[in-house]
Design a protein around this motif. Sequence first.
Motif, PDB file in Angstrom:
ATOM      1  N   PHE A   3     113.168  19.507 111.327  1.00 46.51           N
ATOM      2  CA  PHE A   3     112.547  18.900 111.663  1.00 46.51           C
ATOM      3  C   PHE A   3     111.652  17.838 111.312  1.00 46.51           C
ATOM      4  CE2 PHE A   3     113.170  23.262 113.329  1.00 46.51           C
ATOM      5  CZ  PHE A   3     113.089  22.823 114.894  1.00 46.51           C
ATOM      6  N   GLY A   4     111.443  16.565 112.040  1.00 48.72           N
ATOM      7  CA  GLY A   4     111.038  15.291 112.015  1.00 48.72           C
ATOM      8  C   GLY A   4     109.252  15.549 111.344  1.00 48.72           C
ATOM      9  N   GLY A   5     108.420  14.899 110.579  1.00 50.37           N
ATOM     10  CA  GLY A   5     107.463  14.130 110.986  1.00 50.37           C
ATOM     11  C   GLY A   5     106.515  14.026 112.426  1.00 50.37           C
ATOM     12  N   THR A   6     106.634  13.984 113.009  1.00 50.62           N
ATOM     13  CA  THR A   6     105.799  13.855 114.699  1.00 50.62           C
ATOM     14  C   THR A   6     106.159  15.171 114.978  1.00 50.62           C
ATOM     15  OG1 THR A   6     107.937  12.370 115.483  1.00 50.62           O
ATOM     16  CG2 THR A   6     106.024  10.986 114.728  1.00 50.62           C
ATOM     17  N   SER A   7     107.408  15.835 114.121  1.00 52.87           N
ATOM     18  CA  SER A   7     107.413  16.743 115.375  1.00 52.87           C
ATOM     19  C   SER A   7     105.992  18.438 114.830  1.00 52.87           C
ATOM     20  CB  SER A   7     109.336  17.811 115.653  1.00 52.87           C
ATOM     21  OG  SER A   7     109.512  16.217 115.854  1.00 52.87           O
ATOM     22  N   VAL A   8     106.338  17.811 113.603  1.00 53.86           N
ATOM     23  CA  VAL A   8     105.444  18.565 112.491  1.00 53.86           C
ATOM     24  C   VAL A   8     104.239  18.194 112.841  1.00 53.86           C
ATOM     25  CG1 VAL A   8     106.929  20.443 112.037  1.00 53.86           C
ATOM     26  CG2 VAL A   8     106.268  18.507 110.472  1.00 53.86           C
ATOM     27  N   GLY A   9     103.642  17.161 113.454  1.00 54.78           N
ATOM     28  CA  GLY A   9     102.087  16.552 112.798  1.00 54.78           C
ATOM     29  C   GLY A   9     101.450  17.064 113.912  1.00 54.78           C
ATOM     30  N   SER A  10     101.225  17.866 114.270  1.00 53.97           N
ATOM     31  CA  SER A  10      99.935  18.297 115.106  1.00 53.97           C
ATOM     32  C   SER A  10     100.228  20.208 115.607  1.00 53.97           C
ATOM     33  CB  SER A  10     100.072  17.917 116.653  1.00 53.97           C
ATOM     34  OG  SER A  10     100.597  17.981 117.125  1.00 53.97           O
ATOM     35  N   VAL A  11      98.763  20.618 116.121  1.00 53.93           N
ATOM     36  CA  VAL A  11      99.297  21.642 116.220  1.00 53.93           C
ATOM     37  C   VAL A  11      99.790  22.510 117.786  1.00 53.93           C
ATOM     38  CG1 VAL A  11      97.666  23.999 117.152  1.00 53.93           C
ATOM     39  CG2 VAL A  11      95.887  22.363 115.554  1.00 53.93           C
ATOM     40  N   GLU A  12     100.206  21.389 118.633  1.00 55.65           N
ATOM     41  CA  GLU A  12     100.866  22.033 119.559  1.00 55.65           C
ATOM     42  C   GLU A  12     102.435  21.629 118.726  1.00 55.65           C
ATOM     43  OE1 GLU A  12      98.714  18.842 119.859  1.00 55.65           O
ATOM     44  OE2 GLU A  12      97.489  20.754 119.916  1.00 55.65           O
ATOM     45  N   GLY A  13     102.482  20.289 118.140  1.00 55.65           N
ATOM     46  CA  GLY A  13     103.887  20.185 117.513  1.00 55.65           C
ATOM     47  C   GLY A  13     103.927  21.521 116.744  1.00 55.65           C
ATOM     48  N   VAL A  14     103.332  21.814 115.641  1.00 56.87           N
ATOM     49  CA  VAL A  14     103.991  22.782 114.922  1.00 56.87           C
ATOM     50  C   VAL A  14     104.538  24.554 115.766  1.00 56.87           C
ATOM     51  CG1 VAL A  14     102.894  25.094 113.278  1.00 56.87           C
ATOM     52  CG2 VAL A  14     103.088  22.098 112.977  1.00 56.87           C
ATOM     53  N   LEU A  65      93.886  14.400 103.875  1.00 61.70           N
ATOM     54  CA  LEU A  65      95.366  14.781 104.185  1.00 61.70           C
ATOM     55  C   LEU A  65      94.934  16.302 103.860  1.00 61.70           C
ATOM     56  CD1 LEU A  65      97.574  12.841 101.295  1.00 61.70           C
ATOM     57  CD2 LEU A  65      97.796  13.060 104.164  1.00 61.70           C
ATOM     58  N   GLU A  66      94.320  17.429 103.315  1.00 62.71           N
ATOM     59  CA  GLU A  66      93.563  18.286 103.649  1.00 62.71           C
ATOM     60  C   GLU A  66      92.813  18.958 104.490  1.00 62.71           C
ATOM     61  OE1 GLU A  66      91.132  19.582 100.181  1.00 62.71           O
ATOM     62  OE2 GLU A  66      91.601  21.718 100.126  1.00 62.71           O
ATOM     63  N   GLU A  67      92.125  17.872 105.713  1.00 62.52           N
ATOM     64  CA  GLU A  67      91.400  18.470 106.406  1.00 62.52           C
ATOM     65  C   GLU A  67      92.500  18.546 107.208  1.00 62.52           C
ATOM     66  OE1 GLU A  67      88.386  15.315 106.912  1.00 62.52           O
ATOM     67  OE2 GLU A  67      87.106  16.562 105.421  1.00 62.52           O
ATOM     68  N   MET A  68      93.427  17.121 107.712  1.00 66.02           N
ATOM     69  CA  MET A  68      94.577  17.072 108.719  1.00 66.02           C
ATOM     70  C   MET A  68      95.611  18.521 108.220  1.00 66.02           C
ATOM     71  SD  MET A  68      97.582  14.912 108.926  1.00 66.02           S
ATOM     72  CE  MET A  68      98.933  14.271 107.862  1.00 66.02           C
TER      73      MET A  68
END
Length: 454
Positions: A3-14, A65-68
């Motif tokens: 899974f690439g970076g944008t795919s795991v880049g948000s709550v919905e993504g994960v 980064l920590e907040e994200m």
Amino acid sequence: MKFGGTSVGSVEGVKRVSELVKLHSDQELVVVVSAMGDTTDRLIEAAGLMEGGKRREGEAKVKELEEMHRSILEAIDPKVREGVRKKLSSLFEELRMVLTGVYLLRELTPRSMDLILSFGERLSTTLVHGSLKGLGLNVRMLTGGEAGIVTDSNFGEARPLVEATYHQVRRRLGPMLKKGVIPVVTGFIAADQDGATTTLGRGGSDYTATLIGAAIDADEVWLWSDVDGLMSADPRMVKGARPLKSVSYEEAIEMAAFGVKGMHPRALEPVMEKGIPVRIRNTFNPDFEGTVIGKGSEVGTVKAVAMVKGVGLITVSGAGMVGMPGVAARIFGVLASRGINIRMISQSVSESNISMIVAAKDLYRAANALELELLGGRFVKQVETEEGLCVVAVIGSGMKYKPGIAARVFGAVARRGINVRMIAQGSSENNISFVVKEEDGEEAVRALHEEFNL
Ligand code: ASP
Ligand code: MG
């Protein structure tokens, strides 16, 4: 599945990624995870700031980064969330210690950089692992090194020791797969023979996935990202651009070189040797089957049209070059010794000049070096440069042994009144590349997309 970076880049993504894994969890499966979004770039920036003595700014980046990453905790089932939160905290504590070291020493070696970058994938994988666990899946998190990927010590662009890697990966992941455990592995990062953390070069998570796939003799390797597959052209340039159903390994390598999708350039090596198909799929459109990269390929002579911007042309000429063995070697040697990469080369049989395409940022450095080393000698009389150009490439292995393709390519471009500055086609015939003015590039791409009904 990688899974690439944008795919795991948000709550919905994960959440979406986790559902996809669950959907396929009745099969033996390995999951590889990239760093979230642009985390890798931000880690590079933070490290640079610390090295430059800008501690506050560097720390601010880490805070962001920590907040994200913390915001993604929401994707995780409350039963396991606390444990994951603790893991995130300890990773950030460790990252801050390493960065403080860089700040105090004002020194950032490639080795330290790799350790710093490894946090991107360790953080994202911790989150995805937690989310999968929360769904009740039997998962186990591993770093690339723990999974068995061994490399040389060329930090920043480490090369896997392939045989050792295959052996170790099989030994470590094999028993887990047999027991129904899903290994969840950090992409991009590995370890050298001393156990130091290395990275496989930018975009290296694809490579992690194909190495593991080849090691365990996977049926397929799926690279999940945010595009429907390899495209016939850049959709931002060509309205009718469409995803390709299937392409050969050779074509995919050509496309990767042109950035059709940011695939790691060596990622296809391991699977190509074993004939394992790679599927490019879209997590945002999971019902779409994507592009299969494999031995075969869909019919059609030309598959895709691509463009590379930001290049410059150097022409070295002199009547004394004619019939002189070794001139090309000297020219390329001068550029190689300065670390300048040549993207494209052309010399006619008259031999009185050689043209080369380099990145625009290297153009003047390259020209200066050539002037310094070669002018005043017996062979070379002139070194000329030209800016504001781009390379257009027509890609497809069906062009091989097929007369008339070049005529159509240049005919289509000529009908739009576009002048071609330089041409190259290797004897593999997978690709015809030519150089035009930057402002003509998109028009040329569109003309070719139309000409070949892509
Ligand atoms: N996170 C790494 C990068 O951005 C590796 C990857 O994304 O595949 O280059
Ligand atoms: Mg990435």
